[in-house]
Design a protein around this motif. Structure first.
Motif, PDB file in Angstrom:
ATOM      1  N   TYR A  36      11.508  -8.387  -6.511  1.00  0.00           N
ATOM      2  CA  TYR A  36      11.049  -7.274  -5.687  1.00  0.00           C
ATOM      3  C   TYR A  36       9.531  -7.316  -5.731  1.00  0.00           C
ATOM      4  N   THR A  37       8.897  -7.419  -4.563  1.00  0.00           N
ATOM      5  CA  THR A  37       7.457  -7.651  -4.550  1.00  0.00           C
ATOM      6  C   THR A  37       6.726  -6.859  -3.477  1.00  0.00           C
ATOM      7  N   ALA A  38       5.529  -6.418  -3.808  1.00  0.00           N
ATOM      8  CA  ALA A  38       4.614  -5.867  -2.807  1.00  0.00           C
ATOM      9  C   ALA A  38       4.269  -6.977  -1.819  1.00  0.00           C
ATOM     10  N   ASP A  39       4.042  -6.598  -0.568  1.00  0.00           N
ATOM     11  CA  ASP A  39       3.792  -7.608   0.449  1.00  0.00           C
ATOM     12  C   ASP A  39       2.382  -8.165   0.374  1.00  0.00           C
ATOM     13  N   GLY A  40       2.161  -9.223   1.146  1.00  0.00           N
ATOM     14  CA  GLY A  40       0.844  -9.859   1.203  1.00  0.00           C
ATOM     15  C   GLY A  40       0.853 -11.309   0.770  1.00  0.00           C
ATOM     16  N   LEU A  41       1.920 -11.716   0.063  1.00  0.00           N
ATOM     17  CA  LEU A  41       1.966 -13.087  -0.456  1.00  0.00           C
ATOM     18  C   LEU A  41       3.103 -13.902   0.147  1.00  0.00           C
ATOM     19  N   GLU A  42       3.621 -13.481   1.287  1.00  0.00           N
ATOM     20  CA  GLU A  42       4.811 -14.114   1.832  1.00  0.00           C
ATOM     21  C   GLU A  42       4.674 -15.626   2.008  1.00  0.00           C
ATOM     22  N   ASP A  43       3.588 -16.083   2.607  1.00  0.00           N
ATOM     23  CA  ASP A  43       3.418 -17.517   2.839  1.00  0.00           C
ATOM     24  C   ASP A  43       3.272 -18.272   1.524  1.00  0.00           C
ATOM     25  N   TRP A  44       2.559 -17.678   0.585  1.00  0.00           N
ATOM     26  CA  TRP A  44       2.371 -18.308  -0.726  1.00  0.00           C
ATOM     27  C   TRP A  44       3.696 -18.407  -1.450  1.00  0.00           C
TER      28      TRP A  44
END
Length: 342
Positions: A36-44
């Protein structure tokens, strides 16, 4: 830091498949781990989780939402835990620890994370460093805003928006930065005035980027990692740090923190993923996402690291006391809502 409505990102060797309103479900058996993660790193994440599967055979299932939302979801599922790893921003990771949602872990390499960026009880560790920033559309916001006072100009009425404190990590950061610049009462007075220009609440910082790029709004809050990554992909806006009355620009770190969820259904796989994420090889790739490695022994290098340095040139960095922030957060949010009517 965030942010969007819940979006499931299922990582496979070829990449992540995303779908709105998804869940943590998917592949079954022991060869999975759910983040479960905060967004912003999707591509990484897409690239790193593919590497992790190639190395271990374990498929990562990622559920992406706002910083507060992912913590809330873990809390709601405490009796039937679905997540194995939590990645979120401060002060929400401290909140998760306080509520007993995280278990102690000791990822290999986490000893290289500075003491100020990890829990002394081992429940969470900074994974990647990042900073509060603002963005504007340089073509339409001409001249571009440079100061906090500029943002009060009537030309930004209905053309400015920031994510909501208490819902998005970056939005909470706006409140903290205003407190740093203006003092507690001064921040409430300033944000009360700024409300005349504010479009309204937003739980997603990431969704503000395309709105600025299209000129639907001209100014928004953001964070440096997410903003620079988006500029690379599509452009349409520029990053700035508002100056105070003395011309001083400042910001503070908003690290992505990672921790093992208590009673994780795939705890062994979660520990393997944390070891992978804190390995020097993976940490060295933080710059791929315009992040800064949390490990002090891994230095950012390359063209993207140089862009980070250039963007931060002349900007003072201060350090919040996150436990103090969490302790007064409810009262601060209540005062904020009263001052702004949000």
């Amino acid at each position: 830091m965030r942010k969007a409505a819940v979006v499931a990102l299922v990582a496979a060797l070829a990449g992540l498949l995303s779908a709105c309103g998804g869940t943590a479900g998917g592949a079954s058996g022991d060869q999975t781990v759910t983040v479960y993660t905060a967004d912003g790193l999707e591509d990484w994440y897409n690239a790193r989780f593919a590497e992790f599967k190639q190395q271990t055979g374990i498929t990562v299932q990622a559920v992406t939402a706002g910083s507060a939302e992912v913590v809330s979801r873990v809390g709601k599922e405490k009796a039937n835990t679905q997540a194995d790893v939590l990645v979120t921003l401060p002060p929400f990771v401290q909140q998760a620890a306080k509520e007993g949602l995280l278990a102690a872990s000791a990822p290999k390499g986490a000893d290289q994370v500075p003491a100020a960026q990890k829990d002394p009880r081992g429940r969470y560790y900074a994974l990647m460093n990042n900073y509060l920033s603002f963005i504007c559309n340089p073509q339409q916001a001409n001249p571009a805003p440079k100061t906090w006072n500029d943002l009060l100009d009537a030309k930004y009425r209905g053309k400015l928006q920031y994510s909501t404190p208490g819902e998005a990590g970056d939005g909470t950061a706006v409140l903290l930065q205003a407190q740093h610049v203006f003092g507690d009462q001064g921040a409430l007075e300033y944000l009360g005035k700024l409300q005349a220009n504010n479009v309204g609440p937003s739980s997603s910082t990431g969704k503000l980027q395309p709105k600025v790029a299209k000129g639907e709004i001209l100014v928004a809050n953001g964070d440096l990692q997410m903003n620079l990554a988006e500029i690379d992909k599509s452009g349409g806006f520029s990053v700035f740090f508002p100056a105070d009355a003395q011309g001083k620009r400042s910001t503070f770190a908003l690290p992505y923190f990672a921790g093992l969820v208590g009673n994780a259904p795939h705890a062994d796989n979660a520990r393997k993923l944390l070891d992978f994420l804190f390995s020097p090889e993976t940490q060295a790739k933080a710059s791929d996402a315009y992040g800064i490695p949390a490990r002090s022994d891994v230095k950012p290098q390359g063209a993207k690291a140089e862009k980070i340095t250039a963007a931060m040139s002349g900007v003072d960095i201060w350090v919040p006391d996150w436990n103090s922030v969490l302790g007064r957060l409810d009262a601060d949010l209540a005062a904020y809502r009263k001052a702004t009517g949000q």
